[in-house]
Design a protein around this motif. Structure first.
Motif, PDB file in Angstrom:
ATOM      1  N   PRO A 135     -43.801  53.396 -25.197  1.00 28.88           N
ATOM      2  CA  PRO A 135     -43.510  54.183 -23.990  1.00 28.88           C
ATOM      3  C   PRO A 135     -42.016  54.372 -23.770  1.00 28.88           C
ATOM      4  N   VAL A 136     -41.672  55.574 -23.350  1.00 23.47           N
ATOM      5  CA  VAL A 136     -40.299  55.913 -22.967  1.00 23.47           C
ATOM      6  C   VAL A 136     -40.318  56.224 -21.473  1.00 23.47           C
ATOM      7  N   PRO A 137     -39.526  55.537 -20.670  1.00 21.37           N
ATOM      8  CA  PRO A 137     -39.536  55.792 -19.227  1.00 21.37           C
ATOM      9  C   PRO A 137     -39.183  57.242 -18.910  1.00 21.37           C
ATOM     10  N   VAL A 138     -39.861  57.809 -17.926  1.00 18.65           N
ATOM     11  CA  VAL A 138     -39.582  59.179 -17.500  1.00 18.65           C
ATOM     12  C   VAL A 138     -38.224  59.218 -16.813  1.00 18.65           C
ATOM     13  N   GLN A 139     -37.317  60.002 -17.383  1.00 18.30           N
ATOM     14  CA  GLN A 139     -35.964  60.122 -16.835  1.00 18.30           C
ATOM     15  C   GLN A 139     -35.815  61.312 -15.882  1.00 18.30           C
ATOM     16  N   ALA A 140     -36.726  62.266 -15.954  1.00 16.94           N
ATOM     17  CA  ALA A 140     -36.599  63.492 -15.168  1.00 16.94           C
ATOM     18  C   ALA A 140     -36.676  63.206 -13.673  1.00 16.94           C
ATOM     19  N   ARG A 141     -35.860  63.908 -12.912  1.00 19.97           N
ATOM     20  CA  ARG A 141     -35.857  63.816 -11.454  1.00 19.97           C
ATOM     21  C   ARG A 141     -36.170  65.176 -10.854  1.00 19.97           C
ATOM     22  N   GLU A 142     -36.637  65.179  -9.633  1.00 15.98           N
ATOM     23  CA  GLU A 142     -37.162  66.401  -9.012  1.00 15.98           C
ATOM     24  C   GLU A 142     -36.193  67.567  -9.057  1.00 15.98           C
ATOM     25  N   ASP A 143     -34.924  67.316  -8.764  1.00 19.85           N
ATOM     26  CA  ASP A 143     -33.960  68.420  -8.674  1.00 19.85           C
ATOM     27  C   ASP A 143     -33.294  68.756 -10.000  1.00 19.85           C
ATOM     28  N   ASP A 144     -33.651  68.062 -11.076  1.00 20.91           N
ATOM     29  CA  ASP A 144     -33.103  68.408 -12.388  1.00 20.91           C
ATOM     30  C   ASP A 144     -33.673  69.745 -12.860  1.00 20.91           C
ATOM     31  N   VAL A 145     -32.879  70.492 -13.603  1.00 22.48           N
ATOM     32  CA  VAL A 145     -33.368  71.742 -14.183  1.00 22.48           C
ATOM     33  C   VAL A 145     -34.270  71.404 -15.368  1.00 22.48           C
ATOM     34  N   ALA A 146     -35.523  71.840 -15.282  1.00 23.98           N
ATOM     35  CA  ALA A 146     -36.501  71.552 -16.328  1.00 23.98           C
ATOM     36  C   ALA A 146     -36.431  72.569 -17.454  1.00 23.98           C
ATOM     37  N   ARG A 147     -36.270  73.837 -17.075  1.00 21.33           N
ATOM     38  CA  ARG A 147     -36.328  74.901 -18.074  1.00 21.33           C
ATOM     39  C   ARG A 147     -35.320  75.980 -17.724  1.00 21.33           C
ATOM     40  N   VAL A 148     -34.778  76.593 -18.754  1.00 18.96           N
ATOM     41  CA  VAL A 148     -34.034  77.844 -18.602  1.00 18.96           C
ATOM     42  C   VAL A 148     -34.749  78.849 -19.491  1.00 18.96           C
ATOM     43  N   THR A 149     -35.481  79.758 -18.870  1.00 17.71           N
ATOM     44  CA  THR A 149     -36.305  80.727 -19.583  1.00 17.71           C
ATOM     45  C   THR A 149     -35.610  82.077 -19.531  1.00 17.71           C
ATOM     46  N   TYR A 150     -35.424  82.688 -20.676  1.00 20.50           N
ATOM     47  CA  TYR A 150     -34.665  83.940 -20.733  1.00 20.50           C
ATOM     48  C   TYR A 150     -35.592  85.140 -20.687  1.00 20.50           C
ATOM     49  N   THR A 151     -35.212  86.074 -19.841  1.00 18.15           N
ATOM     50  CA  THR A 151     -35.956  87.313 -19.688  1.00 18.15           C
ATOM     51  C   THR A 151     -35.016  88.464 -19.975  1.00 18.15           C
TER      52      THR A 151
END
Length: 497
Positions: A135-151
């Motif tokens: 197991p790897v502890p979840v490092q992500a936090r609510e206000d972190d940018v999860a994705r940058v999707t290009y359109t």
């Protein structure tokens, strides 16, 4: 606070150990295997410099289940992910890989050298699978940018849409189950770099199985539905049209129990064909949304039922606002437009993007006081249903009159010889601009001038003489963007040439 979106996904992988999770033909992974590989990949990415808040890009030349594993691993680390599935309409990849500033580019297809470290997808998988799945502890936090999707948009350089983990969680919550009932298999046929990737993860969150299909073909899709039944899926309108036009699938697809569709406006007459020919099942649901806003409106299964009986106009609607979403139609002065009046669609919800990556001026133009301007033109009816009339940049101005392309396309496809229609403008010395129509003939119908003239007369009858196309071009198929939408930028070039 640990990101709910990621914690919920990991929790589901843990709870559903022993069940089948992700397949692609004969190869199927279980939930426990997906969890272990996610941890292995997270450890491998971490050794290569990927951390919370850093960028990682994943570029592949096709939909592959491994793309979902890379996405899960990046989410666990709290990294900022940019995914690209390279297709015929892909452009600006060099810009995307520079603008998103990844510390690592994972790829299985040639990518430009932008200075970032690169590793082949197969090499990364080999590196990861040499490790234990601890197991790897979840490092992500609510206000972190999860994705940058290009359109790509209609002109100019690609725009990076930055979405936080909190927004991703809210998008998941408003959809309920991702691709359909958890007991169904979600069959993914659109790009995993766009909506389908998120829908796959949502289905896994509900404990359901996901199947990734390669390039979409009507026969291959039908065979997968029969093999995996019951199946739920997400289709673009162009895919639905192909299924309707293939004699093998024109009257339905056995095993298919739920269809969500969207990504581009659907022609109401073609939708009516699908509903009446295919019967029930499947159950139908339309979602209107965009990368910048998440889901905005939904046309429910009961709305579809009403659309083929006592309320046919609903098949031209994209539905009513989704839970937690506020929608306004505003005129040029920014005031709310009344029922039936066309204006720009504005939306407010917790699902909206954090902004355009590295483009604060553009962000400030489209986001004001908590509201987002979609760039779509539409109108609301008295019951709160939204109808789209086109894009702000998709207006043809004829003698100073705004001609919205959407209603013209709808009128053209009422003719039995027209399977699809796309309308654009081109310069005219007489009227400033003129309306040009690109038509795809329906099966069994010849692309004749007489059929085009009759279709144009339907436009005049439904709208006005000013809406009538002055130039009509028959095409064997409309060119599509990587997102499955008619490529109007290319059509404008063809019309001007």
């Amino acid at each position: 606070m640990v990101a709910r979106y990621v914690a919920d996904l990991i929790g589901s992988l843990e709870r559903n150990a022993g069940r089948l999770a992700i397949g692609a033909g004969p190869a199927v992974m279980g939930f426990s295997e997906v969890l272990a590989d996610t941890y292995r990949l997270a450890a491998g990415l971490g050794e290569l410099g990927v951390r919370r808040g850093t960028g990682v890009a994943c570029v592949t030349d096709e939909n592959r289940p491994e793309v979902l594993l890379v996405r899960l691993a990046a989410h666990v680390l709290g990294a900022r992910l940019t995914q690209v599935i390279v297709g015929p309409a892909t452009y600006g990849l060099d810009f995307v890989l520079r603008d998103s500033a990844p510390v690592l580019v994972v790829h299985d297809t040639p990518v430009p050298d932008t200075g970032a470290a690169r590793i082949g997808l197969a090499d990364l998988l080999g590196l990861a699978r040499a490790r234990e799945g601890r197991p790897v502890p979840v490092q992500a936090r609510e206000d972190d940018v999860a994705r940058v999707t290009y359109t790509g948009g209609t002109t100019g350089r690609p725009k990076g849409v930055a979405s936080t983990f909190a927004a991703m969680a809210d998008r998941t919550a408003t959809r309920g189950t991702g691709g359909g009932p958890a007991e169904s298999v979600y069959l993914s046929v659109t790009s995993l770099a766009q909506r389908s990737g998120g829908r796959c993860l949502e289905h896994l969150r509900e404990g359901g199985r996901v199947e990734v299909l390669g390039p979409f073909g009507t026969r291959e899709f039908a065979a997968a539905c029969r093999r995996l039944a019951p199946v739920s899926t997400y289709l673009t309108p162009a895919m639905l049209y192909r299924l309707l036009d293939d004699p093998a699938t024109a009257d339905g697809v056995p095993g298919l129990v739920q269809v969500s569709y969207g990504n581009a406006p659907i022609h109401p007459e073609r939708l009516r064909q699908a509903l009446t020919r295919w019967g029930t099942p499947p159950r139908w649901r339309q979602g209107y949304g965009m990368n910048e806003a998440g889901v905005i409106c939904r046309l429910s299964p009961s709305d579809h039922d009403a659309g083929v009986s006592e309320r046919p106009h609903l098949l031209g609607s994209v539905g009513r606002p989704a839970p937690g979403v506020a929608v306004q139609v505003r005129d040029r002065d920014g005031a709310q437009a009344g029922p039936g009046c066309t204006g720009e669609v504005w939306v407010r919800s917790t699902m909206m993007m954090a902004g355009y990556w590295n483009q604060p001026d553009l962000t400030a133009r489209v986001m004001r006081d908590g509201w987002l301007g979609t760039g779509d033109l539409g109108h609301l009816d008295a019951d709160g249903y939204l109808y789209l009339d086109g894009r702000i940049k998709d207006i043809v101005i004829v003698d100073g009159v705004n001609i919205y392309c959407g209603p013209v396309e709808t009128a053209l496809t009422r003719h039995p010889a027209v399977a699809e229609a796309a309308v654009v403008g081109r310069a005219s010395e007489l009227t400033g601009e003129e309306v040009c129509a690109f038509l795809v003939p329906a099966p069994g119908h010849a692309p004749t001038g007489a059929a085009a003239a009759d279709a144009c007369r339907l436009v005049v009858a439904a709208l006005s003489p000013a809406h009538r196309p002055t130039a009509v071009f028959w095409e064997s198929a409309l060119p599509l963007t990587d997102q499955g939408k008619p490529d109007k930028r290319l059509l404008r070039k063809r019309a001007a040439g």
